[in-house]
Design an enzyme around this catalytic site. Sequence first.
Site, short mmCIF file in Angstrom:
data_model
loop_
_atom_site.label_atom_id
_atom_site.label_comp_id
_atom_site.label_asym_id
_atom_site.label_seq_id
_atom_site.Cartn_x
_atom_site.Cartn_y
_atom_site.Cartn_z
N ASP A 1 4.48 -1.85 -4.13
CA ASP A 1 2.98 -1.75 -3.83
C ASP A 1 2.08 -2.96 -4.25
O ASP A 1 1.57 -2.69 -5.12
CB ASP A 1 2.34 -0.27 -4.11
CG ASP A 1 1.17 -0.23 -3.33
OD1 ASP A 1 0.70 -0.94 -2.37
OD2 ASP A 1 0.63 0.96 -3.69
N GLU B 1 2.02 8.89 1.77
CA GLU B 1 1.01 9.57 0.95
C GLU B 1 -0.09 10.76 1.65
O GLU B 1 -1.16 10.64 1.67
CB GLU B 1 0.14 8.42 0.49
CG GLU B 1 0.87 7.30 -0.29
CD GLU B 1 0.12 6.11 -0.89
OE1 GLU B 1 -0.87 5.85 -0.30
OE2 GLU B 1 0.72 5.59 -1.79
N GLU C 1 -6.81 -4.88 -5.31
CA GLU C 1 -6.30 -3.76 -5.93
C GLU C 1 -5.61 -3.99 -7.14
O GLU C 1 -6.02 -3.16 -8.11
CB GLU C 1 -5.67 -2.65 -4.79
CG GLU C 1 -5.47 -1.38 -5.59
CD GLU C 1 -4.43 -0.54 -4.67
OE1 GLU C 1 -4.47 -0.91 -3.45
OE2 GLU C 1 -4.38 0.75 -4.88
C1 GCV Z 1 -4.86 3.17 1.87
C2 GCV Z 1 -1.71 2.00 -2.16
C3 GCV Z 1 -3.12 2.18 -2.17
C4 GCV Z 1 -3.69 3.47 -1.41
C5 GCV Z 1 -3.43 2.60 0.00
C6 GCV Z 1 -1.82 2.66 0.07
C7 GCV Z 1 -1.52 2.07 1.46
O1 GCV Z 1 -0.87 3.08 -2.62
O2 GCV Z 1 -3.49 2.74 -3.80
O3 GCV Z 1 -5.35 3.27 -1.54
O4 GCV Z 1 -3.84 3.73 0.94
O5 GCV Z 1 -1.53 1.65 -0.89
O6 GCV Z 1 -0.94 0.85 1.62
O7 GCV Z 1 -1.32 2.92 2.46
#
Ligand code: GCV
Length: 681
Positions: A368, A289, A396
């Site tokens: 995720d 990411e 989340e």
């Molecule tokens: C910290 C998901 C979340 C991101 C997070 C990522 C990760 O994509 O939406 O906010 O980033 O996981 O675990 O690195």
Amino acid sequence: MNLPDTTDVHPAWLPPEAFRAIGSRRVRVCGDDPLVETVRREVVEACASYGGCLGGEDGGPVDLVLALTTHGPAAGSSFGPEAAECSGTLGAEGFLVARRRGVTLVLADAGAGLLHGLFHLVRLGEGAFGADRPAECHRPAMGRRMLDHWDNVAVHPVMGQVERGYSGGSLFWEDGALRADLTRVRAYGRLLAACGVNAIAVNNVNVHATEALLLTDRLGEVAALAEQVRPYGIRVYLSVNFASPMVLGGLPTADPLDERVRQWWSATTREVYQTIPDFGGYVVKADSEGQPGPFAYQRTHADGANVLAEALAPFGGVVYWRAFVYNHRQDWRDRSTDRARAAFDHFTPLDGQFHDNVILQVKYGPIDFQPREPLSPVIAAMPATRVGMELQVTQEYTGHQLHVCYLAPLWSEVLGFRYWGPDGPAAAALIEGGGLVGVSNAGDDPFWTGHPLAQANLYAFGRLAWAPHLAPGTILDEWIDLTFQPATTGDPDLLRQTLHAMMDSSWQTYERYTAPLGVGFMVRPGHHYGPDVDGYEYTSWGTYHFADRDGVGVDRSQATGTGFTGQYPAFWAQRYESLAECPDEVLLFFHHVPYDHVLRSGTTVIQHIYDTHFTGARQAADLRELWGRIDAAQLVDPRLFARVAERLGEQVRCAEEWRDQVNAYFFRKSGVPDALGRRIY
Ligand code: GCV
């Protein structure tokens, strides 16, 4: 140093009354160790409140002895052969509890064990001081039980201070600086120790410019945090940016095989240990990411992890290297790329190449942290690597701590999953070396977790990391008993029954009114709260459901799909591959099926979608009704009552929104009416 005083903050599972049984006894504490000192302080404080006393090592009669085995002769000899045999076998954190002839004994080989033993007594309450108890040994199933904080030092323009945080600001930083008063950090450490957690990573895995400095210029802040939690046996870790040698060290490269890079990590890490001798190590999100990583230099993730591991090894530190590596810039038209496959494809060829002090940190599911995913096949596929499992305590994808969603049942299923079928080991056994990591749900909210009932998730995470076999209902009972100490009036059974009725199956309720049958990701893009069925369908994130007028789901079979099913050992590869045998709850994760496909449950996919959404939204409304039956003033803190009530209102609203959007969407796509004729918009 006194116990943390945080009077304006909810005490969570350590209200003073939880220490009543210990504090009203004559207690002896034997041993010299900083954590034994913590035990002493806890006992002194409890006795000051409840009339007991802390005696000397050789003094008169006692009701309770807490002793290191090195002081065994003074303490444990009269507790029979079991107690004697345990000496020296309890390890760094284990302990023994026994009761004989009116004396309760806790023995441990080390201070951390004695502290865990003390908190075990707190859980037992008066039960620790009743009839005789044969010696019982407790040792953690996993030595590593860590919480990752996705805290930013500075407020991030999009993600705020705590990425995916639903509990206010950071416990550690405020307005870009370390908090002046760290009392609450100490109280947090105490709570964590009491449920079994022994490590925290203090900053976000997305390491932005300000946070990168924690490794060097701002290391003193990390040291200050470590000082607060050290008395509770908790070690501090830091998320670091893979490009630190460039960002902080001014080098032209972060290539892990470049000698200058090696030396930079080694010198920097030495300084870290000079400042924080018990520092735990690093957490790294690389090539993920947008975070930098070894791919930029055509190096493998083993090369990347090992350079940090080498720097940490002389000090006994470890690097948690995250396996969350996938293409987040995928073209949605590209049907050959499957995000679910990515971690396995990247990491399993590297099995055996990671140094011993690397832990590969793998999210429990291949995508995720969805409310329902099959387990990540990576966990079973790297026998020559230390693998740790990552869970998401912060909600989340499970309602942002606005919804009641007790996650222990999900985690319990995950930890008990058997990759090779019923005769093979449970997933919990595969991660004994790497342990369990949870993304923390705590913040500076007066209730710690936004939704007061989400405290139970934090508690359950620690308990399951210590003892993965514990039943979610048992953990919930522990949490209820500790948190809601018996009221003087009212009916405490009503509270217990109500909380069980609300929480035991709240995860399944949440699952029912959100995305169906394991398909996942029908949340609103960005913040991930509330429904948006097509929100991610034409994006680059690799999370699609492929619904059309005929059917829905992702074909991940080997026969006609992405081949993901083939990443599992044969037992599950065959079952997931077979439409007839694939478990309903993950059917759409593995298969694209017509709406009239009949599930193993006997109902069609489309009818299942309608039924579960109507049922789930109704169950959300039931939660609110159940809570309304509690006598707020008598049974719970009225502020807590009001906070829960307010959030239940939002949960009911949001569940109805999910129900109506998902049902309307699939009715419009399929044209199939609800067999029960209910209203679909
Ligand atoms: C910290 C998901 C979340 C991101 C997070 C990522 C990760 O994509 O939406 O906010 O980033 O996981 O675990 O690195």
